[in-house]
Motif scaffolding. Structure first.
Motif, PDB file in Angstrom:
ATOM      1  N   LEU A 101       0.819  -1.177  -0.081  1.00 45.93           N
ATOM      2  CA  LEU A 101       0.020   0.030  -0.035  1.00 45.93           C
ATOM      3  C   LEU A 101       0.926   1.160   0.038  1.00 45.93           C
ATOM      4  N   VAL A 102       0.769   2.058  -0.960  1.00 46.74           N
ATOM      5  CA  VAL A 102       1.456   3.361  -1.146  1.00 46.74           C
ATOM      6  C   VAL A 102       0.332   4.500  -0.906  1.00 46.74           C
ATOM      7  N   VAL A 103       0.804   5.442   0.158  1.00 52.68           N
ATOM      8  CA  VAL A 103      -0.162   6.576   0.107  1.00 52.68           C
ATOM      9  C   VAL A 103       0.643   7.818   0.281  1.00 52.68           C
ATOM     10  N   GLU A 104       0.359   8.944  -0.593  1.00 49.44           N
ATOM     11  CA  GLU A 104       1.212   9.993  -0.598  1.00 49.44           C
ATOM     12  C   GLU A 104      -0.176  11.299  -0.133  1.00 49.44           C
ATOM     13  N   SER A 105      -0.107  11.979   0.768  1.00 48.06           N
ATOM     14  CA  SER A 105      -1.159  12.717   1.133  1.00 48.06           C
ATOM     15  C   SER A 105      -0.225  14.160   1.750  1.00 48.06           C
ATOM     16  N   ALA A 106      -1.080  15.125   2.147  1.00 44.75           N
ATOM     17  CA  ALA A 106      -0.708  16.171   2.926  1.00 44.75           C
ATOM     18  C   ALA A 106      -0.184  15.809   4.117  1.00 44.75           C
ATOM     19  N   ASP A 107       0.940  16.359   4.745  1.00 47.22           N
ATOM     20  CA  ASP A 107       1.249  15.926   5.976  1.00 47.22           C
ATOM     21  C   ASP A 107       0.547  16.798   7.144  1.00 47.22           C
ATOM     22  N   ARG A 108       0.215  16.081   8.290  1.00 44.99           N
ATOM     23  CA  ARG A 108      -0.202  16.746   9.465  1.00 44.99           C
ATOM     24  C   ARG A 108       0.025  15.897  10.540  1.00 44.99           C
ATOM     25  N   PRO A 109       0.012  16.661  11.718  1.00 45.63           N
ATOM     26  CA  PRO A 109       0.152  15.887  12.925  1.00 45.63           C
ATOM     27  C   PRO A 109      -0.798  14.606  13.121  1.00 45.63           C
ATOM     28  N   GLY A 110      -0.233  13.611  13.702  1.00 43.81           N
ATOM     29  CA  GLY A 110      -1.243  12.330  13.968  1.00 43.81           C
ATOM     30  C   GLY A 110      -1.594  11.514  12.607  1.00 43.81           C
ATOM     31  N   LEU A 111      -0.784  11.917  11.483  1.00 47.46           N
ATOM     32  CA  LEU A 111      -1.274  11.110   9.958  1.00 47.46           C
ATOM     33  C   LEU A 111      -0.978   9.642  10.218  1.00 47.46           C
ATOM     34  N   LEU A 112       0.222   9.362  10.472  1.00 39.02           N
ATOM     35  CA  LEU A 112       0.713   8.003  10.689  1.00 39.02           C
ATOM     36  C   LEU A 112      -0.417   7.173  11.535  1.00 39.02           C
ATOM     37  N   VAL A 113      -0.400   7.624  12.746  1.00 39.21           N
ATOM     38  CA  VAL A 113      -1.252   7.093  13.691  1.00 39.21           C
ATOM     39  C   VAL A 113      -2.740   6.528  12.889  1.00 39.21           C
ATOM     40  N   ASP A 114      -3.489   7.624  12.366  1.00 41.56           N
ATOM     41  CA  ASP A 114      -4.545   7.556  11.747  1.00 41.56           C
ATOM     42  C   ASP A 114      -4.584   6.559  10.531  1.00 41.56           C
ATOM     43  N   LEU A 115      -3.494   6.573   9.917  1.00 37.28           N
ATOM     44  CA  LEU A 115      -3.297   5.718   8.624  1.00 37.28           C
ATOM     45  C   LEU A 115      -3.481   4.301   9.193  1.00 37.28           C
ATOM     46  N   VAL A 116      -2.929   3.828  10.104  1.00 38.86           N
ATOM     47  CA  VAL A 116      -2.694   2.819  10.552  1.00 38.86           C
ATOM     48  C   VAL A 116      -4.000   2.128  11.206  1.00 38.86           C
ATOM     49  N   ILE A 119      -6.619   1.300   8.761  1.00 37.77           N
ATOM     50  CA  ILE A 119      -6.052  -0.103   7.993  1.00 37.77           C
ATOM     51  C   ILE A 119      -6.574  -1.008   8.720  1.00 37.77           C
ATOM     52  N   ALA A 120      -6.334  -0.937  10.208  1.00 37.05           N
ATOM     53  CA  ALA A 120      -6.711  -2.065  10.964  1.00 37.05           C
ATOM     54  C   ALA A 120      -8.318  -1.887  11.508  1.00 37.05           C
ATOM     55  N   ASP A 121      -8.840  -0.942  11.256  1.00 40.00           N
ATOM     56  CA  ASP A 121     -10.233  -0.938  11.500  1.00 40.00           C
ATOM     57  C   ASP A 121     -11.018  -1.844  10.529  1.00 40.00           C
ATOM     58  N   ILE A 122     -10.373  -2.125   9.353  1.00 36.54           N
ATOM     59  CA  ILE A 122     -11.136  -2.668   8.370  1.00 36.54           C
ATOM     60  C   ILE A 122     -10.483  -4.381   8.347  1.00 36.54           C
ATOM     61  N   ASN A 123      -9.817  -4.508   9.457  1.00 45.27           N
ATOM     62  CA  ASN A 123      -9.016  -6.003   9.466  1.00 45.27           C
ATOM     63  C   ASN A 123      -8.062  -6.247   8.732  1.00 45.27           C
ATOM     64  N   ILE A 124      -7.339  -5.499   8.113  1.00 45.45           N
ATOM     65  CA  ILE A 124      -6.234  -5.662   7.409  1.00 45.45           C
ATOM     66  C   ILE A 124      -5.006  -5.621   8.205  1.00 45.45           C
ATOM     67  N   THR A 125      -4.070  -6.324   8.253  1.00 42.37           N
ATOM     68  CA  THR A 125      -2.975  -6.522   8.942  1.00 42.37           C
ATOM     69  C   THR A 125      -1.697  -5.770   8.142  1.00 42.37           C
ATOM     70  N   VAL A 126      -1.036  -4.959   9.139  1.00 45.10           N
ATOM     71  CA  VAL A 126      -0.017  -3.962   8.717  1.00 45.10           C
ATOM     72  C   VAL A 126       1.300  -4.834   9.179  1.00 45.10           C
ATOM     73  N   GLN A 127       1.953  -5.457   8.203  1.00 46.44           N
ATOM     74  CA  GLN A 127       3.143  -6.290   8.479  1.00 46.44           C
ATOM     75  C   GLN A 127       4.352  -5.380   8.598  1.00 46.44           C
ATOM     76  N   SER A 128       4.515  -4.264   7.991  1.00 47.15           N
ATOM     77  CA  SER A 128       5.687  -3.228   7.967  1.00 47.15           C
ATOM     78  C   SER A 128       5.267  -2.104   7.236  1.00 47.15           C
ATOM     79  N   VAL A 144       0.890  -4.822   3.729  1.00 45.57           N
ATOM     80  CA  VAL A 144      -0.331  -5.294   4.422  1.00 45.57           C
ATOM     81  C   VAL A 144      -0.783  -6.630   3.688  1.00 45.57           C
ATOM     82  N   SER A 145      -1.658  -7.430   4.568  1.00 50.38           N
ATOM     83  CA  SER A 145      -2.127  -8.665   4.297  1.00 50.38           C
ATOM     84  C   SER A 145      -3.537  -8.738   4.984  1.00 50.38           C
TER      85      SER A 145
END
Length: 177
Positions: A101-116, A119-128, A144-145
């Motif tokens: 999964l490749v995401v490019e977006s405008a940066d803002r505080p908390g973006l990484l936490v929100d992305l993860v 992804i987790a809310d729809i039961n997709i596993t982030v491996q790295s 992801v898987s």
């Protein structure tokens, strides 16, 4: 370095590059307690905010380059990024057990936490994952898987739509209620 050490981290490698677009610093950081890469989204966000806070303290002239449309320091940003234009999401098969999964977006505080979290809310596993910022643009790559398999096309569409919706929706400050 001291600020990162206070978070319980070690910088094991650093490189500084100067080219026509400016100075670029890269740090390889591990947890002091384990010597392993950081995989906790909250700790990654703490690292990002620590770096921003230190930039503001020691280099206030850089405040206009640290965030999209928001003034953190002395100078307001010279350009405001249109989030609809800046957001790009792509998903590729990356072997028999995962997708990229490749995401490019405008940066803002908390973006990484929100992305993860999305992804987790729809039961997709982030491996790295990898996360980088270039000025006002945030770039994230996640392996992801779903149940140990790459994402099927329908699930890729659900993930892309969820991320697009979340990244484009307007935000409201909690203090405004």
């Amino acid at each position: 370095m001291s600020a990162l050490r206070n978070l319980g981290l070690n910088v094991v490698k650093a490189s500084v590059c100067l080219d026509s677009s400016g100075k670029h610093n890269k740090f390889a950081i591990t947890k002091s307690s384990t010597g392993r890469k950081i995989d906790d989204p909250e700790l990654l966000e703490a690292v990002r905010l620590t770096i921003i806070n230190n930039m503001l303290e020691y280099h206030p002239e850089a405040s206009s380059q640290l965030a999209m449309g928001a003034t953190f320091g002395l100078e307001p940003p010279t350009e405001v990024v249109d989030v609809d234009i800046a957001t790009h999401i792509e998903i590729y098969d990356d072997g028999p057990e995962r997708s990229l999964l490749v995401v490019e977006s405008a940066d803002r505080p908390g973006l990484l936490v929100d992305l993860v979290k999305i992804i987790a809310d729809i039961n997709i596993t982030v491996q790295s994952g990898e996360f980088d910022t270039e000025g006002l643009l945030a770039k994230a790559k996640f392996h992801v898987s779903y149940r140990g398999k790459p994402l099927i096309k329908a699930l890729q569409q659900v993930l892309a739509n969820s991320l697009r919706y979340f990244l484009r929706r307007p935000t409201t400050e909690d203090a405004s209620f």
